[in-house]
Design an enzyme around this catalytic site. Sequence first.
Site, PDB file in Angstrom:
ATOM      1  CG  HIS A  61      -1.531  -0.555   1.794  1.00  6.06           C
ATOM      2  ND1 HIS A  61      -3.111  -0.901   0.838  1.00  6.06           N
ATOM      3  CD2 HIS A  61      -1.619  -2.147   1.865  1.00  6.06           C
ATOM      4  CE1 HIS A  61      -3.431  -1.997   1.716  1.00  6.06           C
ATOM      5  NE2 HIS A  61      -2.502  -3.206   2.065  1.00  6.06           N
ATOM      6  CG  PHE A  62       3.856   1.879  -2.439  1.00  4.92           C
ATOM      7  CD1 PHE A  62       4.371   1.589  -0.888  1.00  4.92           C
ATOM      8  CD2 PHE A  62       4.567   1.869  -3.793  1.00  4.92           C
ATOM      9  CE1 PHE A  62       5.227   0.283  -1.308  1.00  4.92           C
ATOM     10  CE2 PHE A  62       5.672   0.511  -3.623  1.00  4.92           C
ATOM     11  CZ  PHE A  62       5.992   0.485  -2.291  1.00  4.92           C
ATOM     12  CG  HIS A 178      -9.194  -7.810   3.929  1.00  3.97           C
ATOM     13  ND1 HIS A 178      -7.963  -6.844   4.165  1.00  3.97           N
ATOM     14  CD2 HIS A 178      -9.603  -7.893   4.605  1.00  3.97           C
ATOM     15  CE1 HIS A 178      -7.951  -7.320   6.005  1.00  3.97           C
ATOM     16  NE2 HIS A 178      -9.154  -7.472   6.271  1.00  3.97           N
ATOM     17  CG  HIS A 231      -3.200 -10.179   4.501  1.00  2.39           C
ATOM     18  ND1 HIS A 231      -5.182 -10.492   4.759  1.00  2.39           N
ATOM     19  CD2 HIS A 231      -3.313  -8.560   4.321  1.00  2.39           C
ATOM     20  CE1 HIS A 231      -5.369  -9.698   4.592  1.00  2.39           C
ATOM     21  NE2 HIS A 231      -4.647  -8.704   3.908  1.00  2.39           N
ATOM     22  CG  ASP A 302      -0.719  -5.918   4.739  1.00  2.00           C
ATOM     23  OD1 ASP A 302      -1.268  -5.387   3.059  1.00  2.00           O
ATOM     24  OD2 ASP A 302      -2.003  -6.054   5.048  1.00  2.00           O
ATOM     25  CG  HIS A 306      -1.387   2.918   9.134  1.00  2.80           C
ATOM     26  ND1 HIS A 306      -2.476   3.875   8.758  1.00  2.80           N
ATOM     27  CD2 HIS A 306      -1.236   1.769   8.677  1.00  2.80           C
ATOM     28  CE1 HIS A 306      -2.868   2.756   8.268  1.00  2.80           C
ATOM     29  NE2 HIS A 306      -2.946   1.709   8.463  1.00  2.80           N
TER      30      HIS A 306
END
Length: 436
Positions: A61-62, A178, A231, A302, A306
């Site tokens: 997640h970029f 997910h 995941h 993953d 944050h």
Amino acid sequence: MLDLIIKNGSCFIEGNLVKTDIGITKNKISHIGNLENENSNKIYDAENLIVLPGCLDTQVHFREPGSTDAEDLNSGSRAAIVGGITGVFEMPNTNPPTSNKKEFQNKLNLAKNRMYCNYAFYFGATPENQEELADLKSLEGCCGVKLFAGSSTGNLLVHKEEDIEKVFASTSKIVSVHSEDEEILNQRKKLREKGNVLTHPIWRNEESAISSTRRIVKIALRLNKKAHILHVTTKEEVDFLSQNKGNITFEITPQHLTLTSPECYEKLGTFAQMNPPIRDKSHYDRLWYAVRNNYNDTIGSDHAPHLKENKLKDYPETPSGMPGVQTLMPVMLNHINEGRLKLEQLIKLLCENPVKIFGIKNKGYIKKDYDADFTIIDMNKVIEIKNEKIESKCGWSPFNGHKFKGTPVATIVNGKIKMKDGVILGDPEGTPLQFD
Ligand code: DOR
């Protein structure tokens, strides 16, 4: 005249480590063999090092667009190449989400000349966007459809069975999921205790994971579609999924193969909070059983950065996720050094299987005419992960202070050395991955 020679390395070719030289012309592997008498613009001496095909992280997640204070496509790709990753699949739960062609094109535009590694993007599923999903086959840089069956970071969610069915029915692309059951998550939300992150895996329990995974597999098999469960965290899912191979594939993360509850929450607090959660040792053991027996198909980090200030809030106000693209390789190479898996298994999980499952062109193998992407590793070098060395804008790692034996020492992307001994070189020239 060659552009680059990687000489004297132990190269992973057709399942074996072979001492040989590799010649690169433009961005392709042009020679494999003794290149003593060849001229080249550049030489990389890989004596005592292992040369792998470029390793792919198939879940990152970029955060761009939307949360570029925590990460962007440039900073995420810097973390990737310092970590020996030559290509990433980036997730659509940005703001706005990548769930229509306009936003998808926007991401491709943002990536151009800003990413050091190669890249592909997921197209986000919504309950309404089946028309968009119907013609992704020839969309440049699209690795598949991402479906959030349970809510996590961002607002992408497709939780009703009929909507999940519509998504699978509408697309010919693989659907990566997910997999947590939104109804169970909602029923159990009351079990969260303010300030107590130990209640995170109690809220998002094993039942919420296996119930969703059973439903996804049922739908995919009925419609004869490909599903990739992201995941996976529970022993129940490992047992179920290892009997459902073929069109159903699954991923495990390095975090779930390294951390256990309750220790991780006691040590890291909300910095260990992610979805689906880190669980107890019995699940950890079954995940390793899956890896040992080649049941899982991929390992993805993953990578979910944050900001510290948000992670430091009071649970459950804290966001879920931890960074990992830079540490995936050292963590897994250390596991190899400790005897938990073999190098050839890791290559399957990071190179060969992603190529087969997603249909990536010209990657994943050291073969003549294949793309010149390489991850060069030193299996004996010990590194200590330090927050201040994390390239991600979030500036922390759950592995801060951990020492790992085995690390990437060079990353070659499209024939150019982009990282050497931890230093980033040249300009961001990553290109979109291509698919069959
Ligand atoms: O913990 C997580 N964080 N799990 C996900 O699936 C999403 C991710 C994020 O984007 O922050």
